[in-house]
Scaffold this motif. Structure first.
Motif, mmCIF file in Angstrom:
data_model
loop_
_atom_site.group_PDB
_atom_site.id
_atom_site.type_symbol
_atom_site.label_atom_id
_atom_site.label_comp_id
_atom_site.label_asym_id
_atom_site.label_seq_id
_atom_site.Cartn_x
_atom_site.Cartn_y
_atom_site.Cartn_z
ATOM 1 N N LEU A 15 0.755 -1.533 -0.040
ATOM 2 C CA LEU A 15 0.357 0.090 0.014
ATOM 3 C C LEU A 15 0.457 1.434 -0.032
ATOM 4 N N GLY A 16 0.692 2.332 -0.699
ATOM 5 C CA GLY A 16 1.390 3.493 -0.658
ATOM 6 C C GLY A 16 0.243 4.343 -1.384
ATOM 7 N N ASP A 17 1.210 5.418 -1.462
ATOM 8 C CA ASP A 17 0.463 6.572 -2.517
ATOM 9 C C ASP A 17 0.626 6.554 -3.969
ATOM 10 N N GLY A 18 0.249 6.650 -4.840
ATOM 11 C CA GLY A 18 0.788 6.413 -6.301
ATOM 12 C C GLY A 18 2.307 7.039 -7.037
ATOM 13 N N ARG A 19 2.888 5.903 -7.259
ATOM 14 C CA ARG A 19 4.246 6.642 -7.818
ATOM 15 C C ARG A 19 5.366 6.552 -7.156
ATOM 16 N N VAL A 20 5.138 5.860 -6.386
ATOM 17 C CA VAL A 20 6.664 5.348 -5.037
ATOM 18 C C VAL A 20 6.927 4.358 -5.244
ATOM 19 N N GLY A 21 6.570 3.625 -6.433
ATOM 20 C CA GLY A 21 7.517 2.405 -6.690
ATOM 21 C C GLY A 21 7.478 0.796 -5.587
ATOM 22 N N LYS A 22 5.908 1.115 -5.778
ATOM 23 C CA LYS A 22 4.885 -0.281 -5.263
ATOM 24 C C LYS A 22 5.193 -1.420 -5.954
ATOM 25 N N THR A 23 5.300 -0.827 -7.359
ATOM 26 C CA THR A 23 4.953 -2.319 -8.905
ATOM 27 C C THR A 23 6.576 -2.245 -8.762
ATOM 28 N N SER A 24 7.696 -1.128 -8.554
ATOM 29 C CA SER A 24 9.008 -1.394 -8.969
ATOM 30 C C SER A 24 9.974 -2.732 -8.003
ATOM 31 N N VAL A 30 10.503 -10.464 -7.175
ATOM 32 C CA VAL A 30 10.267 -10.819 -7.336
ATOM 33 C C VAL A 30 10.870 -11.703 -8.840
ATOM 34 N N ASN A 31 11.185 -11.056 -9.608
ATOM 35 C CA ASN A 31 11.792 -11.028 -11.087
ATOM 36 C C ASN A 31 12.928 -10.888 -10.628
ATOM 37 N N ASN A 32 13.344 -9.708 -10.230
ATOM 38 C CA ASN A 32 14.717 -9.303 -10.166
ATOM 39 C C ASN A 32 14.504 -7.921 -11.222
ATOM 40 N N VAL A 33 13.807 -7.748 -11.775
ATOM 41 C CA VAL A 33 14.342 -6.554 -12.672
ATOM 42 C C VAL A 33 13.229 -4.651 -12.395
ATOM 43 N N PHE A 34 13.694 -4.370 -12.854
ATOM 44 C CA PHE A 34 13.570 -2.713 -12.381
ATOM 45 C C PHE A 34 13.353 -1.726 -14.056
ATOM 46 N N SER A 35 12.545 -1.468 -14.239
ATOM 47 C CA SER A 35 12.138 -0.707 -15.082
ATOM 48 C C SER A 35 11.791 1.146 -15.098
ATOM 49 N N GLU A 36 12.635 2.140 -15.674
ATOM 50 C CA GLU A 36 12.497 3.261 -15.557
ATOM 51 C C GLU A 36 10.770 3.921 -15.165
ATOM 52 N N LYS A 37 10.704 3.463 -16.330
ATOM 53 C CA LYS A 37 8.665 3.748 -16.670
ATOM 54 C C LYS A 37 7.757 2.190 -17.034
ATOM 55 N N GLN A 38 7.770 2.110 -16.108
ATOM 56 C CA GLN A 38 6.658 1.516 -15.275
ATOM 57 C C GLN A 38 5.376 1.813 -15.348
ATOM 58 N N GLU A 39 4.285 1.607 -16.267
ATOM 59 C CA GLU A 39 3.512 2.089 -16.251
ATOM 60 C C GLU A 39 2.617 1.800 -14.836
ATOM 61 N N LYS B 224 4.368 10.957 -19.395
ATOM 62 C CA LYS B 224 5.743 10.391 -19.586
ATOM 63 C C LYS B 224 5.480 8.125 -19.609
ATOM 64 N N ARG B 225 4.598 7.780 -18.886
ATOM 65 C CA ARG B 225 4.821 6.523 -18.898
ATOM 66 C C ARG B 225 3.844 5.957 -19.448
ATOM 67 N N THR B 226 2.672 7.042 -21.060
ATOM 68 C CA THR B 226 2.531 5.797 -22.109
ATOM 69 C C THR B 226 2.708 5.265 -22.521
ATOM 70 N N HIS B 227 2.112 4.504 -23.032
ATOM 71 C CA HIS B 227 2.800 3.053 -23.651
ATOM 72 C C HIS B 227 4.606 2.879 -24.322
ATOM 73 N N PRO B 228 5.956 3.136 -23.280
ATOM 74 C CA PRO B 228 6.953 3.542 -22.889
ATOM 75 C C PRO B 228 7.141 2.577 -24.593
ATOM 76 N N ASP B 229 7.181 1.693 -24.812
ATOM 77 C CA ASP B 229 7.527 1.143 -25.866
ATOM 78 C C ASP B 229 7.118 1.478 -27.125
ATOM 79 N N MET B 230 6.299 2.374 -27.198
ATOM 80 C CA MET B 230 6.119 2.824 -28.638
ATOM 81 C C MET B 230 6.470 4.444 -29.041
ATOM 82 N N HIS B 231 7.041 4.076 -29.722
ATOM 83 C CA HIS B 231 7.686 5.234 -30.075
ATOM 84 C C HIS B 231 7.431 6.890 -30.583
ATOM 85 N N PHE B 232 5.718 6.193 -30.868
ATOM 86 C CA PHE B 232 5.007 7.154 -31.286
ATOM 87 C C PHE B 232 4.469 8.592 -29.768
ATOM 88 N N PHE B 233 4.573 7.449 -28.745
ATOM 89 C CA PHE B 233 4.667 8.134 -27.459
ATOM 90 C C PHE B 233 5.923 8.342 -26.666
#
Lengths: 217, 440
Positions: A15-24, A30-39, B224-233
């Motif tokens: 639990l926590g505010d948006g964009r604090v990095g819960k998913t990351s 679990v998967n030992n991965v990291f993405s700067e642009k987590q949706e 900024k994190r809309t469709h990070p896999d598409m160059h369009f976005f």
């Protein structure tokens, strides 16, 4: 009696505010991965992690929830029967810590009384020269009987530690009993005093969890 | 029929075999043609037969449009099937009519709009009621709307000090300032108590501004994190940057015009397909106004959907819980066995997977090109997108019923939260079967 105890399953909710990095945090753990642009997470996401602690096979059922306030009302179905809650905030954003306090209040009123809580001060990689200002957060955590972990999903710092700590704070007891004349083992959460379990027809017990004082049998 | 248990057509070997195997889409063996497991013909067969022989042939309008070019919209260049070509020319004919027959357009586009033709942009605008049916009013109407959007931008995208400055320029300051300009002192501008940045008044523009700032930060981060896999976005290209800027403007203006909802995470995902399609219109002028057009179409689309985004309505008959309950009912009606297994036996609450399916109109479950095809059908429904959406969601469950029936809580939830890629035409075909008489 088998040497390997049966599997123990915990339900853990983030639990926590948006964009604090819960998913990351979860994906790093679990998967030992990291993405700067987590949706952005708009729907709680379910993951499983298997681990062995103190010789006990443990399955963590992890619910990674959506952070934005709008989704708050949907929270109860995820934390209602949770064994543990990991409260996450962004170490560079004080407002996100206020949200942690709000969640704690809600959990204290709505969740199981025995829910185990820990707080992750995430994004430590953004703090220069490791000068964390977490004193206030630490003293707050003490008042609710939990601990602060400085974490970074990006670098991996502190991630395993917080998940393992929160898991081992769940107190369970393994009962060796007989059921219909056959040996039977089962885990029970330690809620009341241990005598309750001992008085049942068990011949031996094994403990899971860190802090526990064995009562006199 | 279909009241309880499984309707006969569900047991067709077609999807039984496809859902049982892990292969992505073995149903390709039956490209688009209905398996006809039931004697009665489907009411809306996916194969478009020329329905009205009396209609003038579409040949003349075909000429100006390149039909085999490679417009930016075509994400998966594949040779067009015969019937797609025919549907494409029918669609072209329809939108080239002096007055578009919207019912006919809906019927044709519900079966999918061919990617290569560059007509999706115009058709979506018609389906959403943004373009009037009568061609004569198109230019006029577009000019009016685009000018209105320009006004919105001027009104909502400037900060209060900018606003105060403008106000000054246009009013009091002119008379006083200009005349005493020679005395050497800089004039102090009058700031009313209410409009001071430190004012605590609720009506202060600054108070509003600070509240907005939070919303805008949220929008910025999500855009900024809309469709990070598409160059369009996404990325550092000027294209991606200007597109992000456009999404940002639209979402901010929407939030300000709808203070009861403001911005909800995920709106960026609902906006993205509209903007993408409009921005890739082969008509340069239309493409240049994609931002304005996408704004109004977004408003229109959300008007039938807004309630799902509104927390206050969560528990009302129009809120998200009620919408999810409708999906559950739909599944129960068409496939009682699957419903029981999912919700009773394995205890998979539909909210765990359908929340995202519904609020984001399936934009996250399939690849982008496939989502556009699903949207062709959603936007074509005269009943509004929600009913169609629920049927598509129900069809998604039915298509993987074998795997779901064999699964437990964890595997079922994982499957539904990471829905496998599937043949979209087939999915839409099954969804369409859930409509109609058997439901009664």
């Amino acid at each position: 009696m088998s040497s390997r105890p049966p599997n123990l399953t915990f339900k853990l909710v983030l639990l926590g505010d948006g964009r604090v990095g819960k998913t990351s945090l979860v994906l790093r753990y679990v998967n030992n991965v990291f993405s700067e642009k987590q949706e952005a997470t708009v729907q709680a996401f379910y993951l499983k992690k298997h681990l062995v602690i103190e010789g006990v096979p443990v399955t963590l059922s992890i619910w990674d929830t959506a952070g934005q306030e709008r989704f708050h009302a949907l929270g109860p179905i995820y934390y209602r029967d949770a064994d543990a809650a990991l409260l996450v905030y962004d170490i560079t954003d004080n407002d996100s810590f206020l949200r942690v306090r709000k969640w704690v209040k809600e959990l204290q009123q709505m969740a199981s009384k025995d829910i185990v809580m820990a707080i992750a001060a995430n994004k430590s990689d953004l703090v220069r020269s490791k000068k964390y200002d977490i004193q206030e957060a630490e003293s707050y955590a003490a008042t609710i009987g939990s601990k602060i972990f400085v974490t970074s999903a990006k670098s991996g710092t502190g991630v395993d530690e917080v998940f393992i700590d929160i898991t081992t704070h769940n107190r369970y007891v393994l009962l060796y009993t007989t059921h219909c004349g056959r040996p039977h083992t089962l885990w029970r959460p330690v809620k009341a005093s241990l005598e309750v379990y001992v008085s049942a027809s068990c011949s031996q017990i094994k403990m899971f969890g860190r802090i526990f004082v064995l009562p006199k049998i | 029929m279909g009241k309880k248990g499984v309707p006969e057509w569900l047991n067709s070997s077609l999807w039984s075999s496809s859902s049982a195997s892990a292969a992505p889409c073995p149903v390709d063996r039956f490209p688009r043609s209905p398996p006809a497991p039931k004697p009665e013909a489907p009411t809306r067969a996916p194969i478009p037969e020329p329905p009205q022989p009396s209609r003038p042939p579409p040949a003349p309008v075909e000429a100006p449009r390149p039909s085999s070019g490679t417009p930016p919209e075509d994400p998966s260049p594949s040779r067009l099937a015969q019937e797609e070509v025919s549907r494409q020319s029918q669609l072209l004919a329809e939108i080239s009519k002096k007055v578009v027959n919207i019912g006919e357009l809906r019927r044709l586009s519900s079966q999918g709009i061919p990617d290569g033709a560059g007509i999706r942009s115009t058709i979506w605008k018609l389906l959403l009621g943004y373009l009037p049916n009568d061609h004569e009013f198109w230019v006029q109407e577009l000019d009016r709307k685009r000018a209105q959007y320009k006004d919105f931008k001027e009104e909502f995208l400037v900060n209060p000090s900018e606003m105060a400055r403008k106000l000054e320029e246009s009013t009091g300051h002119k008379n006083g300032g200009m005349e005493s300009g020679g005395c050497g002192f800089l004039m102090r501008s009058e700031i009313t108590h209410d409009e001071h940045p430190l004012s605590l008044g609720k009506t202060s523009v600054w108070n509003q501004f600070f509240q907005d700032t939070e919303t805008i930060e949220q929008i910025d981060r999500d855009v900024k994190r809309t469709h990070p896999d598409m160059h369009f976005f996404s990325g550092d290209t000027s294209l991606a940057k200007s597109n992000q800027e456009a999404l940002r403007h639209i979402l901010i203006i929407f939030a300000k015009l709808n203070p009861g909802i403001r911005y909800v995470q995920g709106m960026n995902e609902v906006l993205a397909p509209l903007f993408y399609v409009f921005r890739n219109d082969p008509d340069q002028n239309n493409a240049a106004y994609a931002e304005a057009d996408a704004f109004f179409c977004f408003v229109e689309l959300l008007s039938g959907f807004r309630d799902n985004f509104c927390q206050k309505l969560d528990n009302s008959v129009v809120g998200i819980r009620s919408t999810i309950a409708k999906l559950s009912e739909l599944l129960k009606k068409h496939d009682g066995e699957l419903w029981r297994h999912l919700e009773i036996t394995t205890k998979v609450n539909p909210q765990f997977y359908a929340f995202r399916w519904i609020t984001l109109l399936l934009t996250q479950e399939f690849n982008f090109a496939d989502s556009l095809h699903i949207w062709d059908t959603l936007l074509s429904d005269p009943e509004g997108p929600q009913e169609t959406l629920l049927r598509v969601c129900c069809a998604m469950l039915i298509l993987v019923r074998r795997r779901l029936l064999a699964g437990d809580f964890t595997s079922n939830l994982k499957l539904l939260q990471n829905y496998p890629s599937t043949n979209i035409s087939h999915l839409l075909y099954v969804a369409n079967k859930l409509r109609g008489p058997s439901a009664g």
